[in-house]
Design a protein around this motif. Structure first.
Motif, PDB file in Angstrom:
ATOM      1  N   ARG A 111       6.527  -5.089  -7.096  1.00  0.00           N
ATOM      2  CA  ARG A 111       5.229  -5.738  -7.312  1.00  0.00           C
ATOM      3  C   ARG A 111       5.417  -7.247  -7.475  1.00  0.00           C
ATOM      4  O   ARG A 111       4.657  -8.042  -6.908  1.00  0.00           O
ATOM      5  CB  ARG A 111       4.546  -5.153  -8.547  1.00  0.00           C
ATOM      6  N   ALA A 144       2.343   1.625  -3.440  1.00  0.00           N
ATOM      7  CA  ALA A 144       1.333   2.090  -4.383  1.00  0.00           C
ATOM      8  C   ALA A 144       1.166   3.600  -4.265  1.00  0.00           C
ATOM      9  O   ALA A 144       0.890   4.290  -5.258  1.00  0.00           O
ATOM     10  CB  ALA A 144       0.005   1.379  -4.129  1.00  0.00           C
ATOM     11  N   ARG A 145       1.337   4.131  -3.058  1.00  0.00           N
ATOM     12  CA  ARG A 145       1.159   5.561  -2.812  1.00  0.00           C
ATOM     13  C   ARG A 145       2.322   6.393  -3.361  1.00  0.00           C
ATOM     14  O   ARG A 145       2.132   7.515  -3.816  1.00  0.00           O
ATOM     15  CB  ARG A 145       1.001   5.794  -1.302  1.00  0.00           C
ATOM     16  N   ASP A 181      -0.686  10.695  -1.065  1.00  0.00           N
ATOM     17  CA  ASP A 181      -0.734  10.086  -2.375  1.00  0.00           C
ATOM     18  C   ASP A 181       0.081  10.920  -3.352  1.00  0.00           C
ATOM     19  O   ASP A 181       0.186  12.144  -3.222  1.00  0.00           O
ATOM     20  CB  ASP A 181      -2.185  10.010  -2.890  1.00  0.00           C
ATOM     21  N   LYS A 206       0.831  -1.207   0.000  1.00  0.00           N
ATOM     22  CA  LYS A 206       0.000   0.000   0.000  1.00  0.00           C
ATOM     23  C   LYS A 206       0.867   1.259   0.000  1.00  0.00           C
ATOM     24  O   LYS A 206       0.541   2.259  -0.654  1.00  0.00           O
ATOM     25  CB  LYS A 206      -0.938  -0.015   1.203  1.00  0.00           C
TER      26      LYS A 206
END
Length: 280
Positions: free
Chosen positions: A212, A197-198, A277, A194
């Motif tokens: 990933r 991803a940010r 983000d 997470k």
């Protein structure tokens, strides 16, 4: 006849870049190196900078696949990393004070280890989330500065949490942990995924793809297969020891929630806020 070690001679070439007062602080400052794989590069760099008090903890042993990036030799294979790293530090400075602990850092020993030292260096990789959060919680509770590092392909990131900071890693990723818990998977791989991803938009696409891939494999319960390079390991050491030295010199050091990221592939250094983000 063996030559006697002399600290002042040892650090002579630091002069002009490191003041006598800062060098004196370096000499007396103790470091906890939590994780002696990626942490080995920083420990060796710190020893060459003049740090001489170390507590090393790692429960793993040196393997052949470590040699592409970690500061061990072929002869170290099969030796506990903490003991092998102690040997290499003492080869640089035979008068260094090095405690090698062959064990995994966990919630049971984190506070005791933090209480022994002045600065903590934590190599967050694909490790046990509970242990990492225990280390950061102990550092905040005992008011010890902590530096967290990541090897990022042909580069690295280092994040500094001041001893008196209001924020902590636990607070920064609290939303990620809560969301992962709701999903029924509060593993480190899920929480770290997470975070990546940010901030992934700030990183090289090749790095994002490799992370990933590693996270996907780890979801099956298999050991972390993340690819890492010597360039990343060396960059971690350069960034971390530079930031530690600036801290001891009383100079400003970028702090959490920002992380200093340098990429040799893109030839850039960025200051990324991991609590937000990335821009669309």
């Amino acid at each position: 006849m063996a030559m006697a070690f002399n600290y002042d001679t040892f650090v002579t070439r630091n002069e002009g870049y490191v003041s006598p007062a800062t060098q004196a602080r370096i000499r007396e400052t103790s470091l906890l190196i939590a994780g002696n794989g990626l942490g080995s590069s920083t420990a060796i760099c710190a020893a060459r900078m003049g740090f001489r008090k170390f507590v090393l903890i790692d429960g793993d042993t040196v393997d052949a696949h470590n040699l592409n990036r970690q500061f061990f030799d072929f002869d170290d294979i099969g030796t506990p990393k903490a003991e092998a790293l102690k040997k290499h530090i003492l080869r640089i400075n035979p008068e260094a004070e090095v405690e090698a602990i062959v064990a995994n850092l966990d919630k049971a020993n984190a506070a005791e280890l933090v209480g022994k030292v002045d600065i903590i260096f934590d190599t967050i990789d694909f490790l046990d989330l509970e242990a990492i959060l225990s280390l950061h919680t102990a550092a905040k509770g005992l008011q010890r500065p902590i530096f967290t590092a990541l090897s990022i392909g042909q580069g690295a990131g280092v994040q500094y949490f001041p001893a008196d900071a209001s924020g902590s890693l636990t607070e920064i990723i609290a939303h990620d942990v809560a969301q992962a818990t709701t999903e029924g998977d509060a593993s480190y791989s899920n929480v770290f995924g997470k975070i990546m991803a940010r901030i992934g938009a700030h990183l090289d696409p090749q790095v994002v793809e490799q992370v990933r891939r590693a996270l996907t494999i780890m979801e099956d319960g298999r050991p972390c297969p993340a690819s890492q390079l010597a360039v990343g390991s060396f960059t971690v050491a350069a960034l971390a020891v530079s930031m530690m030295t600036d801290l001891l010199a009383g100079l400003p050091v970028p702090q959490s929630p920002h992380i200093v990221v340098h990429s040799f592939r893109n030839h850039v250094t960025k200051l990324i806020d991991i609590s937000k983000d990335a821009p669309a």
